[in-house]
Design a protein around this motif. Structure first.
Motif, PDB file in Angstrom:
ATOM      1  N   ARG A   1     -43.442   5.930  15.802  1.00  0.00           N
ATOM      2  CA  ARG A   1     -42.718   6.278  17.027  1.00  0.00           C
ATOM      3  C   ARG A   1     -41.823   7.512  16.810  1.00  0.00           C
ATOM      4  NH1 ARG A   1     -42.596   0.542  17.582  1.00  0.00           N
ATOM      5  NH2 ARG A   1     -40.630   0.441  16.392  1.00  0.00           N
ATOM      6  N   GLN A   2     -41.187   7.576  15.638  1.00  0.00           N
ATOM      7  CA  GLN A   2     -40.349   8.732  15.334  1.00  0.00           C
ATOM      8  C   GLN A   2     -41.193  10.018  15.268  1.00  0.00           C
ATOM      9  OE1 GLN A   2     -38.177   7.896  11.783  1.00  0.00           O
ATOM     10  NE2 GLN A   2     -36.930   6.261  12.730  1.00  0.00           N
TER      11      GLN A   2
ATOM     12  N   GLY B   1     -42.063  11.186  18.711  1.00  0.00           N
ATOM     13  CA  GLY B   1     -40.903  11.734  19.391  1.00  0.00           C
ATOM     14  C   GLY B   1     -40.492  13.099  18.863  1.00  0.00           C
ATOM     15  N   SER B   2     -40.922  13.417  17.665  1.00  0.00           N
ATOM     16  CA  SER B   2     -40.533  14.699  17.064  1.00  0.00           C
ATOM     17  C   SER B   2     -41.448  15.848  17.473  1.00  0.00           C
ATOM     18  CB  SER B   2     -40.509  14.586  15.541  1.00  0.00           C
ATOM     19  OG  SER B   2     -41.815  14.360  15.041  1.00  0.00           O
TER      20      SER B   2
ATOM     21  N   THR C   1     -43.044  18.775  19.492  1.00  0.00           N
ATOM     22  CA  THR C   1     -42.583  19.704  20.532  1.00  0.00           C
ATOM     23  C   THR C   1     -43.677  20.735  20.810  1.00  0.00           C
ATOM     24  OG1 THR C   1     -41.590  21.212  18.916  1.00  0.00           O
ATOM     25  CG2 THR C   1     -40.177  19.440  19.804  1.00  0.00           C
TER      26      THR C   1
END
Length: 580
Positions: free
Chosen positions: A119-120, A123-124, A126
């Motif tokens: 999940r991290q 989310g990172s 971009t």
């Protein structure tokens, strides 16, 4: 010349486990306790041998313990003590379960950490480090990896729940003292042997929490004239002594052992004149005796092992039969029942039985008896036109029957549950067998008529006739049927009641006075033959109870007719008669 092999100074220690290293060769079961005989076989060395027997029941009564043996040795002493056994807090299975749980918990933690990292990572992401064309592929990989980790997480959680349940169950088993913790008594027996060899030792001891109660099946065959009653004597056996009785010969004793009982003594009983106290009375100091349970009991039993003590107890076989000098000694007596003094009996349950230590009732048939029995039928058709059957059973055996419940069967059908009292030899007891539908009774309405009137109507006499018909539908005759009816009793001198039929005699006093108009007090036990097989008699206790009974013999498929006639004379004739 000196002995080159003197007896060893240090005693030889011999460790035995009671259950593993012995067998129960006799159990005598009483109403509240049992006497157990265990046989141990082991080798001894020259000199002093200290034999330790572990695993005896905690409830063993120390005063009852005794030792007998066979072999070239001498018993010195016996000591009984309670072992403080360590209760295990774990087990190999519990250790394995705990290790497995730790592995599964670590795997679950790694799985949760992987999900968190995934999940991290998502989310990172971009726009700077991920092209739009690659976004679909990354999301597909995220979904697949997440689904696989979620499934593994759920599977590991279910496995942990199962393992936790297994651990709880195993811990519960470990926390409960195992059965051998009911067997923590330990006996120490000193045995001095002149030469090395094998010996046999029998430990005989009493234990509570063992009992047996009697109960019966009473089966009645109404089509059998001779010996119509079969009494099946049964035993319900319970034991929770701490040790299982596996494949043991069992004896049931009807006697009740008593220990330490003596004739009661009467304390002085004095009387005096009450004197009121002159001042305050100090409170009396209350003291209570203290008692301390010893850690062990010492029971010295000297004597040679070869010398068996001859205890003349009629309930037990000779002690020599406890030991197997050859294979023939292990046989069992064929007799199922032995009696002693026409009071107590010993029942040997056939074969070998197993009674687990569970406190539950285990039922065995002891013996089948054919007691003497007399059938009796009683009917009161004025109240109920049916016959009640009762068996009067005589204990024809040589021993006492113990009190117990009885299931009663008539012609194969269960009809009642009764109670057999304690019955001595040749003593009788009654056993109600319920209603007998094969005896049919017809009781029509009473015939009434005014038979005569006195001159100038000074008195009036009425006659009453009651007919009774009894039909025996059995294929065998019945003997001893009692039919009970009644006539009224006068409570006023103006009313005279006279029994006409059956013509039973009056008392001598009434006959002397010539009081033919009144039935008067009855002659107790007086009877008259009415017909063949029919005898009438007064059935009441005094003049206020005017019952008449017929004792009848009714042939198979036969009928008998009975008649009860009486007159009632009232003076003056117009007096009103009421029933009280």
């Amino acid at each position: 010349m000196t002995d080159t092999n003197p007896p060893a100074f240090e005693p030889t220690s011999i460790e035995l486990q009671s259950v593993a290293d012995s067998e129960i060769i006799a159990v005598s079961l009483y109403s509240t306790r049992a006497e157990i005989t265990r046989l141990y076989k082991f080798a001894v060395k020259t000199g002093q041998n200290q034999v330790y027997i572990s695993g005896l029941p905690n409830v063993l009564e120390a005063e009852s313990l005794r030792v007998e043996g066979r072999g070239a040795a001498t018993i010195h002493d016996v000591m009984l003590s309670m072992e403080n056994k360590h209760v295990p807090k774990s087990s190999p299975k519990l250790e394995e379960l705990l290790s497995t749980r730790e592995d599964k918990a670590d795997a679950l933690a790694r799985c949760e950490q992987a999900l968190s990292s995934l999940r991290q990572y998502l989310g990172s992401l971009t726009v700077q480090n991920l092209a739009v064309a690659q976004l679909e592929s990354v999301l597909e990989q995220y979904e697949a990896t997440g689904a696989r980790l979620d499934a593994r997480k759920k599977g590991l959680a279910r496995e942990l729940q199962r393992i936790d349940a297994d651990i709880a169950a195993e811990r519960a088993l470990v926390a409960i003292p195992p059965e051998h913790n009911k067997l923590r008594n330990k006996a120490a027996i000193g045995v001095f042997a002149q030469t090395p060899g094998n010996v046999e030792i029998a430990l005989i001891y009493a234990v509570p929490h063992a009992s047996w109660t009697a109960f019966y099946d009473i089966r009645v065959d109404m089509d059998t004239k001779e010996s119509p009653v079969k009494l099946i004597y049964k035993a319900a056996i319970k034991q929770n002594t701490g040790e299982s009785w596996d494949n043991v010969p069992l004896q049931l004793e009807t006697s009740t052992p008593t220990f330490g009982l003596g004739v009661p003594k009467l304390a002085p009983w004095n009387v005096d004149i009450y004197q009121p106290p002159s001042g305050p009375t100090p409170a009396r100091e209350q003291t209570r005796p203290s008692w301390h349970a010893p850690e062990s009991w010492s029971i010295p039993i000297p004597g040679q092992i070869e010398a068996f003590r001859d205890e003349s107890r009629s309930r037990s076989p000779p002690r020599a039969s406890y030991f197997s000098a050859d294979e023939e000694d292990m046989g069992h007596e064929e007799a199922a029942v032995t009696s002693s003094g026409n009071v107590n009996a010993t029942f040997r349950v056939p074969g070998l039985v197993t009674i687990p230590c569970d406190g539950a009732a285990h039922n065995f048939t002891i013996v089948e008896l054919r007691p003497k029995a007399k059938m009796s039928w009683v009917a009161v058709p004025k109240g109920e036109a049916r016959a009640h059957l009762t068996a009067y059973i005589t204990n024809a055996s040589d021993y006492t029957l113990l009190s117990g419940t009885a299931n009663v069967y008539v012609d194969g059908s269960f009809i009642a549950r009764s109670v057999v009292p304690r019955v001595s030899s040749q003593e009788s007891f009654s056993c109600p067998l319920g209603l007998d539908p094969s005896i049919r009774i017809i009781y029509p309405a009473t015939i009434k008529k005014l038979s005569q009137s006195g001159f100038y109507k000074k008195s009036a006499t009425r006659s009453f006739t009651q007919r009774i018909t009894v039909h025996n539908t059995k294929g065998v005759p019945i003997d001893g049927l009692r039919i009970v009816d009644q006539i009224p009793a006068s409570r006023n001198a103006q009313i005279k009641v006279k029994l006409v039929q059956p013509a039973l005699p009056l008392s001598e006093g009434e006959a002397a006075k010539g009081a033919e108009s009144s039935a008067g007090p009855k002659v107790k036990g007086a009877s008259v033959v009415v017909n063949k097989g029919v005898v009438a008699q007064w059935d009441g206790g005094d003049e206020t109870d005017r019952r008449v009974s017929w004792v009848c013999t009714v042939p198979a498929q036969g009928k008998i007719n009975l008649a009860l006639e009486w007159t009632l004379t009232v003076s003056p004739a117009d007096a009103r008669v009421i029933e009280l």
